[in-house]
Write a protein that holds these residues in place. Structure first.
Motif, PDB file in Angstrom:
ATOM      1  N   LEU A  35      32.945  41.901  41.548  1.00 45.14           N
ATOM      2  CA  LEU A  35      32.684  41.727  43.172  1.00 45.14           C
ATOM      3  C   LEU A  35      32.706  40.896  44.593  1.00 45.14           C
ATOM      4  O   LEU A  35      30.907  40.368  43.342  1.00 45.14           O
ATOM      5  CB  LEU A  35      31.928  43.033  43.303  1.00 45.14           C
ATOM      6  CG  LEU A  35      32.307  43.447  45.698  1.00 45.14           C
ATOM      7  CD1 LEU A  35      33.674  43.906  46.226  1.00 45.14           C
ATOM      8  CD2 LEU A  35      31.486  44.674  45.160  1.00 45.14           C
ATOM      9  N   VAL A  36      32.883  39.702  44.890  1.00 45.98           N
ATOM     10  CA  VAL A  36      33.169  38.783  45.423  1.00 45.98           C
ATOM     11  C   VAL A  36      33.109  39.189  46.826  1.00 45.98           C
ATOM     12  O   VAL A  36      33.967  39.301  46.963  1.00 45.98           O
ATOM     13  CB  VAL A  36      33.732  37.392  44.556  1.00 45.98           C
ATOM     14  CG1 VAL A  36      34.688  37.803  44.794  1.00 45.98           C
ATOM     15  CG2 VAL A  36      32.449  36.564  45.340  1.00 45.98           C
ATOM     16  N   GLN A  37      32.750  38.458  48.175  1.00 48.30           N
ATOM     17  CA  GLN A  37      33.268  37.987  49.309  1.00 48.30           C
ATOM     18  C   GLN A  37      34.388  37.033  49.314  1.00 48.30           C
ATOM     19  O   GLN A  37      34.205  36.253  48.491  1.00 48.30           O
ATOM     20  CB  GLN A  37      32.090  37.324  49.875  1.00 48.30           C
ATOM     21  CG  GLN A  37      30.766  38.394  50.097  1.00 48.30           C
ATOM     22  CD  GLN A  37      29.616  38.330  51.044  1.00 48.30           C
ATOM     23  OE1 GLN A  37      29.148  37.524  51.730  1.00 48.30           O
ATOM     24  NE2 GLN A  37      29.130  39.331  52.007  1.00 48.30           N
TER      25      GLN A  37
ATOM     26  N   GLY B 183      34.737  32.870  47.807  1.00 50.12           N
ATOM     27  CA  GLY B 183      33.842  33.032  46.979  1.00 50.12           C
ATOM     28  C   GLY B 183      34.838  32.193  45.604  1.00 50.12           C
ATOM     29  O   GLY B 183      36.057  32.362  45.718  1.00 50.12           O
ATOM     30  N   SER B 184      33.066  32.542  45.037  1.00 51.47           N
ATOM     31  CA  SER B 184      34.625  32.169  43.113  1.00 51.47           C
ATOM     32  C   SER B 184      33.814  32.906  41.901  1.00 51.47           C
ATOM     33  O   SER B 184      32.889  33.682  42.301  1.00 51.47           O
ATOM     34  CB  SER B 184      34.072  30.935  42.841  1.00 51.47           C
ATOM     35  OG  SER B 184      34.544  29.643  43.423  1.00 51.47           O
TER      36      SER B 184
ATOM     37  N   PRO C  97      40.883  38.610  49.932  1.00 47.05           N
ATOM     38  CA  PRO C  97      41.162  40.011  49.572  1.00 47.05           C
ATOM     39  C   PRO C  97      42.114  39.989  49.394  1.00 47.05           C
ATOM     40  O   PRO C  97      42.471  40.979  48.061  1.00 47.05           O
ATOM     41  CB  PRO C  97      40.971  40.748  51.170  1.00 47.05           C
ATOM     42  CG  PRO C  97      40.297  39.777  51.871  1.00 47.05           C
ATOM     43  CD  PRO C  97      40.590  37.704  51.326  1.00 47.05           C
ATOM     44  N   GLU C  98      43.462  39.833  49.247  1.00 52.08           N
ATOM     45  CA  GLU C  98      45.193  39.786  49.176  1.00 52.08           C
ATOM     46  C   GLU C  98      44.734  39.331  47.629  1.00 52.08           C
ATOM     47  O   GLU C  98      45.312  39.599  46.710  1.00 52.08           O
ATOM     48  CB  GLU C  98      46.154  39.037  49.418  1.00 52.08           C
ATOM     49  CG  GLU C  98      46.115  37.441  49.472  1.00 52.08           C
ATOM     50  CD  GLU C  98      44.906  37.647  51.414  1.00 52.08           C
ATOM     51  OE1 GLU C  98      44.134  38.088  51.491  1.00 52.08           O
ATOM     52  OE2 GLU C  98      45.594  36.690  51.666  1.00 52.08           O
ATOM     53  N   ASP C  99      43.846  38.389  46.859  1.00 52.23           N
ATOM     54  CA  ASP C  99      43.399  38.511  45.206  1.00 52.23           C
ATOM     55  C   ASP C  99      42.972  39.671  44.563  1.00 52.23           C
ATOM     56  O   ASP C  99      42.406  39.473  43.105  1.00 52.23           O
ATOM     57  CB  ASP C  99      42.105  37.195  44.805  1.00 52.23           C
ATOM     58  CG  ASP C  99      43.104  36.029  45.519  1.00 52.23           C
ATOM     59  OD1 ASP C  99      42.022  34.990  46.055  1.00 52.23           O
ATOM     60  OD2 ASP C  99      44.510  35.463  45.510  1.00 52.23           O
TER      61      ASP C  99
ATOM     62  N   THR D  10      40.160  43.162  33.941  1.00 58.54           N
ATOM     63  CA  THR D  10      39.321  43.174  34.617  1.00 58.54           C
ATOM     64  C   THR D  10      39.099  42.691  35.629  1.00 58.54           C
ATOM     65  O   THR D  10      40.239  42.737  36.118  1.00 58.54           O
ATOM     66  CB  THR D  10      38.763  41.530  33.528  1.00 58.54           C
ATOM     67  OG1 THR D  10      37.091  41.905  34.007  1.00 58.54           O
ATOM     68  CG2 THR D  10      39.378  40.436  33.999  1.00 58.54           C
ATOM     69  N   GLN D  11      38.631  43.902  36.341  1.00 53.88           N
ATOM     70  CA  GLN D  11      39.175  44.185  37.325  1.00 53.88           C
ATOM     71  C   GLN D  11      37.856  43.079  38.607  1.00 53.88           C
ATOM     72  O   GLN D  11      37.058  42.439  38.246  1.00 53.88           O
ATOM     73  CB  GLN D  11      37.574  45.589  38.098  1.00 53.88           C
ATOM     74  CG  GLN D  11      38.522  46.161  39.189  1.00 53.88           C
ATOM     75  CD  GLN D  11      39.510  45.823  39.947  1.00 53.88           C
ATOM     76  OE1 GLN D  11      40.549  46.500  39.240  1.00 53.88           O
ATOM     77  NE2 GLN D  11      39.815  45.589  41.479  1.00 53.88           N
ATOM     78  N   VAL D  12      38.735  42.604  39.482  1.00 48.81           N
ATOM     79  CA  VAL D  12      38.627  41.118  40.930  1.00 48.81           C
ATOM     80  C   VAL D  12      38.502  42.141  42.041  1.00 48.81           C
ATOM     81  O   VAL D  12      39.818  42.281  42.701  1.00 48.81           O
ATOM     82  CB  VAL D  12      39.072  39.841  40.903  1.00 48.81           C
ATOM     83  CG1 VAL D  12      38.461  39.577  42.106  1.00 48.81           C
ATOM     84  CG2 VAL D  12      39.002  39.533  39.635  1.00 48.81           C
ATOM     85  N   THR D  13      37.527  42.273  42.848  1.00 51.15           N
ATOM     86  CA  THR D  13      37.700  42.570  43.912  1.00 51.15           C
ATOM     87  C   THR D  13      36.760  42.051  44.888  1.00 51.15           C
ATOM     88  O   THR D  13      36.353  41.878  44.656  1.00 51.15           O
ATOM     89  CB  THR D  13      36.768  44.490  43.568  1.00 51.15           C
ATOM     90  OG1 THR D  13      37.466  45.044  42.756  1.00 51.15           O
ATOM     91  CG2 THR D  13      36.633  44.619  45.413  1.00 51.15           C
ATOM     92  N   VAL D  14      37.877  41.338  45.963  1.00 47.62           N
ATOM     93  CA  VAL D  14      37.584  40.346  47.040  1.00 47.62           C
ATOM     94  C   VAL D  14      37.245  40.932  48.270  1.00 47.62           C
ATOM     95  O   VAL D  14      37.942  41.592  48.938  1.00 47.62           O
ATOM     96  CB  VAL D  14      38.130  39.483  47.153  1.00 47.62           C
ATOM     97  CG1 VAL D  14      37.649  38.315  48.050  1.00 47.62           C
ATOM     98  CG2 VAL D  14      38.443  38.607  45.573  1.00 47.62           C
ATOM     99  N   SER D  15      35.955  41.528  48.711  1.00 51.53           N
ATOM    100  CA  SER D  15      35.749  41.683  49.968  1.00 51.53           C
ATOM    101  C   SER D  15      36.240  40.740  51.083  1.00 51.53           C
ATOM    102  O   SER D  15      35.699  39.581  51.147  1.00 51.53           O
ATOM    103  CB  SER D  15      34.029  42.397  50.286  1.00 51.53           C
ATOM    104  OG  SER D  15      33.028  41.315  49.593  1.00 51.53           O
ATOM    105  N   SER D  16      35.945  41.150  51.867  1.00 50.28           N
ATOM    106  CA  SER D  16      36.569  40.746  53.136  1.00 50.28           C
ATOM    107  C   SER D  16      35.289  40.576  54.002  1.00 50.28           C
ATOM    108  O   SER D  16      34.185  40.998  54.624  1.00 50.28           O
ATOM    109  CB  SER D  16      37.703  41.455  54.456  1.00 50.28           C
ATOM    110  OG  SER D  16      36.900  42.613  54.652  1.00 50.28           O
TER     111      SER D  16
END
Length: 121
Positions: free
Chosen positions: A10-12, A15-16, A84-86, A115-121
């Motif tokens: 989980l990343v904002q 971020g990277s 977020p769309e990533d 592997t899950q990638v979650t990008v928060s707005s």
């Protein structure tokens, strides 16, 4: 060949993250390696690939970088300026056919778990 992906999280936004995909087998050098992703309710889509050249989806050009370390049998996906769309489940994949396009789901014969990638707005 067996593939094991890791590095999601989980990343904002902005971020990277760096994804890794470790492969088994002694002929890793001869494989084309690719990354795909699948968001809920959407089809699996191409992200990047590396053979003797690099391939990127337009949506990630300039933000993501694919690389490989043949000594470690590992392919990486460095993801910067995340949006977020990533957000998606990211999969690594491999094949050995030099005549394939490298950007289609059907080009690849071997797949790792996602592997899950979650990008928060």
């Amino acid at each position: 060949v067996q593939l094991q992906a890791s590095g999601g999280g989980l990343v904002q936004a902005g971020g990277s993250l760096r994804l890794s995909c470790a492969a088994s087998g002694r002929t890793f050098n001869y494989y084309t390696l690719g990354w795909f992703r699948q968001a809920p309710g959407k089809e699996r889509e191409f992200v990047a690939a590396i053979s003797w050249r690099l391939y990127y989806a337009d949506s990630v050009k300039g933000r993501f970088t694919i690389s490989r370390d043949n000594a470690k049998n590992t392919v990486y996906l460095q993801m910067n300026s995340l949006k977020p769309e990533d957000t998606a489940l990211y999969y690594c994949a491999a094949h050995q056919d030099a005549l394939r396009t490298n950007t289609r789901y059907s080009d690849y014969d071997y797949w790792g778990q996602g592997t899950q990638v979650t990008v928060s707005s």
